[in-house]
Write a protein that holds these residues in place. Structure first.
Motif, PDB file in Angstrom:
ATOM      1  N   ILE A 374      27.658   6.461  20.298  1.00 49.50           N
ATOM      2  CA  ILE A 374      26.689   5.537  19.686  1.00 49.50           C
ATOM      3  C   ILE A 374      27.203   4.108  19.766  1.00 49.50           C
ATOM      4  CG2 ILE A 374      25.639   4.831  17.497  1.00 49.50           C
ATOM      5  CD1 ILE A 374      24.200   7.167  18.656  1.00 49.50           C
ATOM      6  N   GLY A 375      28.528   3.928  19.648  1.00 45.75           N
ATOM      7  CA  GLY A 375      29.104   2.591  19.762  1.00 45.75           C
ATOM      8  C   GLY A 375      28.812   1.951  21.109  1.00 45.75           C
ATOM      9  N   ASP A 376      28.822   2.763  22.175  1.00 42.76           N
ATOM     10  CA  ASP A 376      28.466   2.239  23.496  1.00 42.76           C
ATOM     11  C   ASP A 376      26.993   1.844  23.553  1.00 42.76           C
ATOM     12  OD1 ASP A 376      31.052   2.658  24.386  1.00 42.76           O
ATOM     13  OD2 ASP A 376      30.620   4.660  25.177  1.00 42.76           O
ATOM     14  N   VAL A 377      26.143   2.621  22.910  1.00 43.88           N
ATOM     15  CA  VAL A 377      24.703   2.333  22.907  1.00 43.88           C
ATOM     16  C   VAL A 377      24.413   1.067  22.110  1.00 43.88           C
ATOM     17  CG1 VAL A 377      22.443   3.177  22.132  1.00 43.88           C
ATOM     18  CG2 VAL A 377      24.079   4.751  23.205  1.00 43.88           C
ATOM     19  N   ASP A 378      25.150   0.866  21.019  1.00 43.51           N
ATOM     20  CA  ASP A 378      24.880  -0.236  20.096  1.00 43.51           C
ATOM     21  C   ASP A 378      25.803  -1.431  20.281  1.00 43.51           C
ATOM     22  OD1 ASP A 378      22.859   1.190  18.967  1.00 43.51           O
ATOM     23  OD2 ASP A 378      23.926   1.759  17.149  1.00 43.51           O
TER      24      ASP A 378
END
Length: 414
Positions: A374-378
């Motif tokens: 999720i960190g990569d997405v956000d």
């Protein structure tokens, strides 16, 4: 264990969307993003790279360099460069190539990007007009310097950026977009620039003719995509100026040509003067039966920070280890960076499937990998990056709904 850390419950359930209005403008498609930019216009002009015949693709990067470094019919390159620096926040060019899921032809664009304060937009548009329509392509000595500089840079980058060359070489054997990128900037591009340096000396008229053919294929507002990031109040002032500039460009819509690359996914060894290796292995998963699911981002985070880190970096001594998956192409690849090993690294790659079949992750470990994905997405983005990111998604047909589905699948990974 006592240190405070993120929990799954702390993650937003919905993606943050990027505002956009899609419309027609002067025969092209306008993507407008109403974002606060502190009075700075960010603009990307996307020309149809697919209109360039495949034998001319290697010339495209040199045409891009020529736009900025050859001067115009009214200014030499020094004065033109000084005007760009004095009147704008920068003008630059790039190419974008990507497979599109479910589509035979890749997304292929040649971008001329720029930024300027609203007050200097008229100066910026004058510069872009001169650059695109009055470029001077007949200065052999200046172009020779551009070619030799590019040759030296590419040769010097082989050792420090070997993993990038390996990555591009892998993709070139698996996808049309990867093949086209390899022709321009990969190993094939390096071989080409060596030949081009000789051709400039031996047959300059032929080189000029190729550069002009690239210009005629690319520079047209027909089918162009224009991406603008600016607040609404300032855009109301700037839009008529941009529309008038676009109307000054040639109107002919240059249709895409059919590229017929000779794709060959062979095992290769490329020898370079270094005491380290850059080891890559990859394949396209979609023809093998894989259907995209958001969980693959969690899997990649686990493989990269777990097995790859332990076996390739910590035990193997490599400076870096990477794993990636192309959602559009289906290409899954492993890479190592400054690696003292070769066969052992390939064995680690090959053990990944057995690892995924047998792994038993604790809830905490699973949560960490979901949070990492999720960190990569956000990842945080400034306004201009948000506008560019939306445009790339638009080019490959990625919608807010499909991205929300991806997020839901990441969060629900077991």
């Amino acid at each position: 264990a006592r240190l405070p850390s993120l929990k799954l419950a702390d993650l937003d359930r919905s993606n943050k969307t990027i505002p956009v209005a899609v419309s027609d403008l002067a025969g092209g498609t306008l993507l407008y993003h109403d974002l606060f930019t502190n009075g700075i216009l960010y603009m990307n002009l996307g020309f149809n790279l697919g209109a360039v015949p495949q034998e001319l693709l290697p010339y495209v990067p040199f045409f891009g360099r020529a736009l900025q470094e050859m001067g115009t019919t009214s200014e030499d390159y020094v004065k033109f460069s000084q005007r760009i620096d004095r009147k704008t926040g920068g003008v630059w060019n790039s190419t974008y190539l990507s497979e599109v899921r479910g589509q035979e032809a890749p997304a292929a664009r040649f971008f001329v990007s720029s930024k300027a304060t609203v007050a200097q937009v008229p100066d910026l548009l004058d510069i872009l007009h001169d650059m695109l329509l009055t470029i001077k392509l007949d200065d052999r000595e200046r172009f020779r310097q551009i070619v030799l500089k590019s040759k030296a840079r590419r040769e010097a980058s082989l050792v420090p950026s070997g993993h990038a060359y390996v990555r591009d070489r892998l993709r070139a054997g698996l996808t049309t977009a990867g093949w086209a990128e390899e022709q321009m900037d990969g190993i094939e591009g390096l071989f080409f620039v060596r030949r081009l340096a000789e051709q400039v000396e031996q047959d300059w008229p032929a080189v000029m003719a190729k550069l002009d053919a690239v210009r005629q294929a690319l520079v047209s507002r027909g089918g162009m995509i224009v991406n603008v990031t600016l607040d609404a109040e300032n855009w109301a002032t700037v839009e008529p100026q941009v529309a008038a500039f676009l109307q000054s460009l040639p109107a002919a819509a240059n249709g895409s040509v059919a590229w017929t690359p000779a794709l060959s996914a062979e095992n290769e060894g490329l020898a370079i003067p270094a005491q380290v290796n850059y080891v890559g292995k990859g394949a396209s998963l979609y023809p093998l039966g894989y259907t995209y699911h958001g969980s693959i981002h969690v899997i990649n985070n686990f493989v990269r920070t777990g097995r790859q880190w332990d076996k390739v970096r910590a035990e193997g001594g490599a400076y870096g280890a990477f794993v990636s998956f192309g959602k559009q192409s289906g290409v899954y690849s492993f890479l190592s960076y400054r690696d003292p090993n070769l066969e052992n690294t390939l064995k680690v790659y090959d053990q990944t499937a057995d690892l995924l079949r047998s792994i038993d992750l604790s809830d905490d470990e699973l949560a960490k990998n979901i949070i990492g994905a999720i960190g990569d997405v956000d990842s945080y983005q400034l306004p201009d990056a948000k506008g560019y990111t939306y445009m790339v998604r638009y080019l490959v047909g990625e919608t807010d709904d499909s991205r929300q589905q991806m997020r839901d699948e990441i969060r629900s990974t077991t």
